[in-house]
Design an enzyme around this catalytic site. Sequence first.
Site, PDB file in Angstrom:
ATOM      1  CE  LYS A  35       4.363  -4.207   5.473  1.00  0.00           C
ATOM      2  NZ  LYS A  35       5.434  -3.624   6.286  1.00  0.00           N
TER       3      LYS A  35
ATOM      4  CD  GLN B 128       7.347  -4.678   9.266  1.00  0.00           C
ATOM      5  OE1 GLN B 128       7.006  -4.940   8.122  1.00  0.00           O
ATOM      6  NE2 GLN B 128       6.770  -3.740   9.978  1.00  0.00           N
TER       7      GLN B 128
ATOM      8  CG  ASP C  51       8.437   0.536   3.490  1.00  0.00           C
ATOM      9  OD1 ASP C  51       7.222   0.468   3.259  1.00  0.00           O
ATOM     10  OD2 ASP C  51       9.023  -0.180   4.330  1.00  0.00           O
TER      11      ASP C  51
END
Length: 304
Positions: free
Chosen positions: A53, A97, A120
């Site tokens: 990422k 994460q 997200d």
Amino acid sequence: MAKLINGTKISNDIKNEIKEEVKELERIKGIKPGLGVILVGENPASKVYVSSKQKGCEEVGFLSDAIKMPETATEAEVLKQIEIYNNRKDIHGILVQLPLPSQIDKIKVLEAISPLKDVDGFHPVNIGKLVAQEDGFVPATPAGIIEMLKREGITIKGRNATMVGHSEIVGKPCALLLLNEWATVTVCHIETRDLKMHTLNAEILVVAVGKPYLIKEDMVKDGVVIIDVGINRITTDKASPELLSWRKSDFDVKGATLIGDVDFQKIEPKASAITPVPGGVGPMTIAMLLKNTLKSAKIFAQLK
Ligand code: NAP
């Protein structure tokens, strides 16, 4: 032969488009999109995801910031870091994460992220917006699936779509997105009694389960469009002779290969279009995460 949907190429196209928009945003507003990532613990897969990422951010000219916390970090410490990112003007997207160590409540953490920076798309506010068809942040993997179908000119409206898997991050949001595009959607899960009946009915079949060869040749109809989200790492000792010869170079070099949930070699001749694994949905996920971060930066810059 099916048309191979090249996720690597589509994601590169998207990243190039983002790069141009980033230059424009900097020129007009002096703003560089920023992504803040929180990584807790030493999970090797999570470390790989975070570094890819960050690499994606560098490629398109974003600011990328990461906070790495030890496996023993407390929930309060993680919440504190989220608050710092929520308040930072140079950070437009925040992601934590997953998975998190067991002492930390995932729901509390995800709900602490400002919905305006929730790139997200896991915050209940953004999930609600997806259900209500309002503009918000959509989880990257399902967003990437719809983007792929559209860019390949594949009709969604009016078609029978079957979603196998109902996870919060892929299956459920993907089913909603397909529904919002006017597909007739069936969602299958572990309690589905006759999976084959539902997959055979699919004109578009999306599979996100994590079980190699779950979908076999006799479970799909001719002309189906297949989106294989599954990522399964198969080591030499567990590979079939067919897989060993098909992916020989991977096994020779790495001792393992990645396959999806669909029996690609047998199904590909029946399909009209299909995503490979690797090189299908995988690369789209990062591209869409970057797209969400750019969208957030543009909203902050009052360009949207
Ligand atoms: P997950 O949370 O484990 O969800 C798997 C889903 O499959 C669950 O809804 C499960 O149902 C369902 N399922 C399990 N066995 C089934 C069966 N025999 N028939 C029908 N449904 C069944 O996984 P996920 O996070 O959605 O990920 C799925 C796969 O996609 C994994 O291989 C993952 O690595 C991959 N993935 C790839 C990307 C990418 O960027 N390409 C991104 C995310 C995930 P129950 O919950 O009822 O057990």
